[in-house]
Design an enzyme around this catalytic site. Structure first.
Site, PDB file in Angstrom:
ATOM      1  N   THR A 275       0.853  -1.181   0.000  1.00  0.00           N
ATOM      2  CA  THR A 275       0.000   0.000   0.000  1.00  0.00           C
ATOM      3  C   THR A 275       0.892   1.234   0.000  1.00  0.00           C
ATOM      4  O   THR A 275       1.897   1.272   0.706  1.00  0.00           O
ATOM      5  CB  THR A 275      -0.938   0.011   1.218  1.00  0.00           C
ATOM      6  OG1 THR A 275      -1.786  -1.129   1.125  1.00  0.00           O
ATOM      7  CG2 THR A 275      -1.814   1.256   1.239  1.00  0.00           C
ATOM      8  N   PHE A 277       1.124   5.250   0.717  1.00  0.00           N
ATOM      9  CA  PHE A 277       0.474   6.286   1.522  1.00  0.00           C
ATOM     10  C   PHE A 277       1.034   7.641   1.117  1.00  0.00           C
ATOM     11  O   PHE A 277       2.189   7.731   0.700  1.00  0.00           O
ATOM     12  CB  PHE A 277       0.780   6.073   3.003  1.00  0.00           C
ATOM     13  CG  PHE A 277       0.268   4.769   3.552  1.00  0.00           C
ATOM     14  CD1 PHE A 277      -0.924   4.722   4.266  1.00  0.00           C
ATOM     15  CD2 PHE A 277       0.967   3.586   3.357  1.00  0.00           C
ATOM     16  CE1 PHE A 277      -1.405   3.520   4.779  1.00  0.00           C
ATOM     17  CE2 PHE A 277       0.498   2.381   3.859  1.00  0.00           C
ATOM     18  CZ  PHE A 277      -0.695   2.355   4.574  1.00  0.00           C
TER      19      PHE A 277
END
Ligand code: PEP
Ligand code: MN
Length: 688
Positions: A275, A277
């Protein structure tokens, strides 16, 4: 416990202590290396050296009977941390490090966002306080209101794709992106005790985690998934309930934090699950020159064939490397798109600045979200050495690069079939507004209405929105007369503080309702940056009034919003000052500017102001921006409005804006200059 095991464990503890001591000594050396690089100007990353190092360590690992993949993974972490640490060392040389910093993220302690925040800020000398917030918006808000220094938000996942809500927040909120972090996500199945998988009946987790582990979940003989607010909260609930048939999908860290057992590890469908960010702050962060940087942008394209292609071409013409391109629906413009792009380099580099100016001119709307250290997952096999810097362009060789204001650079002539480009006019305070940049003139679209095209655009409405009935009646009359846009003041700039100041957002809601009922886009004044987000969320066009033409703080803010702007001429502003004000909006990214002549102050007292039609041909010559005329505020008297409105078109106007009211005698503002509905209808019939 046997004495033998005790002895072994004591030995292990000592080895671990030596490992930590070695890491601390390594970090000390890394700090020294950062110091050397600061003096010599060498880049922080030396990919060639990193590759050789990993190769050497891999061989050494094999010879020592270790798994080289394991050692490689450890060292990638160590190198990542070293780069982070050096970046901070260099930044701290210039600024005193704060004692502590607060990072807001969405979710509960142990959520992946929390892990990413700890990872990202781990190299800061300061104490890092991570605070979970209920929503992404609340994390953003914490930075806006000053209760957090940073917010860290997930933006994309390699399995599940983009996190749209965060993209939309970045577009809507003016908070600069100052960093990125990438976290490897490893979902585990957590239960209150070590139970066999067959006993699990319910699995709680965030919908994204459920989606990412679908194969594992369907393989559970008795288990079904239930969506929960976030992974860490699911873990907390499983602990609280203490029910051995209930489990959570969350991180191993969440298991530690809430005292749960890891029943199965690494259960996602795709093992390589990352992921990314973004980190936002209240102010943009300076970017160390030795650190490889990325810049994030948002741009809109016009509604024409090949529009996106043209935008990409202008980036390519400056050899800009695009690392990401994502589209999102453009708010309140069905079937139009905003593009989110990441490019390599800094917005302030001369080459990137030129590309961004060209992109702004092409795109209609461009917002630079921020420049920040690039922090992609470190994968040596995939990492190519940085491409050599292209040869300097003429302007850079001449030493202009450092002196050019970054966002006002003139775009360079483009190769081949591009339209002829304007010669730079460095003596002018406006460059993006200059006619030569778009000799054919620009058009600005407000909803379905095009200003600057063949159609004469008529805007009508009251000076102030007073009530639902009043604005509705006006909208109906504008529509019936063939008008195109509905005007109305909700935030009124009144000379007297005791005069009616407008209905504010309540008035805006009434106006939006009236506009929607009669199919008219609405234009209303925004007085202060504090109201901008709310007004831009509802209005189709933002008016900057005559009194605010030189409110540069406001101009900068509307320059960052994807909404057309109607820029009135200040009552004592010269043409060049007016165009310089427009340039503020353009230079901050928003190319959708329409000028409005509304009369200036002269020695004449017989009229409210003096309508300066003289400037129309001048404006036409100097700028490509469309221009409309407001005769109402110019003359101040109802009877004089129609002839002046009629005169505006032969002088070069693209449209007119006039005030009208169902009951001008009792209007709360500017009644004497407001047309009756009959008067408006008669005027529109003559103009159209
Ligand atoms: C208006 O149009 O509502 C207005 C206040 O006009 P100006 O800013 O031109 O005075
Ligand atoms: Mn008025």
């Amino acid at each position: 416990m046997s004495e033998d095991l005790n002895i072994v464990r004591r030995e292990l503890d000592e080895i671990d202590q030596r490992l930590v001591e070695a890491l601390a000594a390594r970090q000390q050396m890394v700090r020294e290396a950062a110091g050397c690089k600061a003096t010599s100007g060498e880049p922080i990353r030396d990919y060639e050296r990193e590759r050789e190092m990993l190769k050497r360590l891999g061989e050494q690992a094999r010879q020592s009977g270790l798994n080289d993949h394991f050692v490689g993974m450890l060292y990638r972490e160590i190198l990542d941390q070293s780069v982070r640490y050096q970046t901070n060392c260099l930044a701290e040389r210039d600024a005193a490090a704060p004692e502590h910093l607060v990072v807001a993220y969405q979710g509960a302690a142990g959520a992946y966002s929390h892990l990413a925040a700890m990872r990202h800020f781990s190299a800061h000398g300061a104490e890092v306080i991570c605070q979970g917030r209920e929503t992404f918006e609340a994390a953003f808000e914490a930075v806006k209101e000053g209760s957090a220094d940073y917010a860290l938000l997930p933006i994309e996942n390699t399995t599940a794709g983009s996190i749209n809500e965060v993209y939309d927040l970045l577009a809507r909120r003016n908070l600069p992106v100052v960093g990125e972090e990438v976290l490897r996500v490893e979902h585990c199945l957590l239960a209150p005790e070590d139970v066999p998988l067959q006993r699990i009946e319910r699995v709680l987790s965030h919908p994204q985690a459920v989606a990412q582990c679908s194969r594992f979940l369907t393989s559970l003989p008795n288990g079904t998934a239930e969506v929960f607010t976030d992974t860490a909260m699911a873990a907390r609930k499983v602990k609280q309930d203490g029910d051995p048939t209930q489990a959570a999908l969350a991180s191993e860290e969440a298991a530690r934090r809430y005292g749960l057992h890891v029943v199965a590890r690494s259960v996602a469908d795709q093992k390589e699950n990352y992921t990314r960010f973004v980190i936002v702050a209240a102010e943009p962060a300076p970017c160390e020159p030795r650190v490889p940087c990325k810049t994030s942008l948002i741009f809109a394209t016009s509604h024409e064939r090949g529009a996106l292609m043209q935008c990409l071409k202008v980036l390519d013409a400056q050899r800009v490397n695009l690392t990401k391109l994502e589209s999102r629906p453009r708010p309140r413009a069905p079937w139009e798109y905003l593009f989110f792009a990441d490019i390599e380099g800094r917005a302030s580099d001369a080459r990137i600045a030129r590309a961004l100016d060209a992109l702004a001119a092409q795109a209609g709307y461009l917002k630079v979200l921020g420049t920040y250290p690039a922090h992609a997952v470190w994968q040596p096999a995939l990492t190519k050495p940085a491409p050599p810097e292209p040869a300097l362009l003429a302007s850079e060789r001449d030493g202009q690069a450092g002196t050019e204001p970054p966002r006002l650079a003139v775009r360079e002539p483009e190769p081949a079939q591009a339209p002829p480009q304007a010669p730079p006019q460095p003596d002018k305070p406006y460059r993006l507004a200059q006619r030569a940049l778009r000799p054919e003139g620009s058009t600005v679209r407000v909803g379905e209405v095009v200003i600057g095209g063949a159609q004469r655009v008529i805007t009508g409405g009251p000076c102030s929105v007073e009530s639902r009935e009043q604005i509705r009646a006006c909208a109906e009359a504008v529509r019936a007369a063939g008008g195109h846009l509905l005007r109305g003041g909700c935030f009124k700039p009144r000379t007297s503080p005791y005069a009616f100041q407008g209905l504010g957002l309540e008035g805006l809601a009434l106006m939006a309702e009236a506009g929607a009922a009669f199919g008219l886009p609405i234009v209303t004044e925004v007085l202060s940056p504090a109201d901008l987000e709310a007004v831009a969320g509802v209005a189709d066009m933002l008016q900057i009034g005559a009194r605010n033409m030189k409110n540069y703080a406001l101009l900068k803010e509307v320059g960052q919003v994807d909404r057309p702007v109607l820029l009135k001429r200040g009552m004592m502003a010269s043409v060049d000052e007016w165009l310089a004000a427009a340039e503020y909006v353009l230079a901050h990214g928003n190319q959708q500017v329409v000028l409005c002549e509304r009369g200036i102050r002269t020695f004449e007292t017989a009229t409210r102001n003096t309508l300066d039609l003289t400037v129309l041909p001048v404006v036409r010559e100097r700028t490509h921006l469309p221009v409309i005329v407001d005769p109402s505020h110019a003359c101040g008297k109802r009877d004089w409005v129609p002839p002046l409105a009629e005169a505006a078109f032969p002088a070069g106007a693209d449209g007119v804006m006039v005030e009208m009211h169902p009951d001008p005698e009792n209007a709360l503002s500017d009644g004497p200059q407001s047309l009756t509905f009959d008067g408006f209808e008669a005027l529109a019939a003559r103009l159209l």
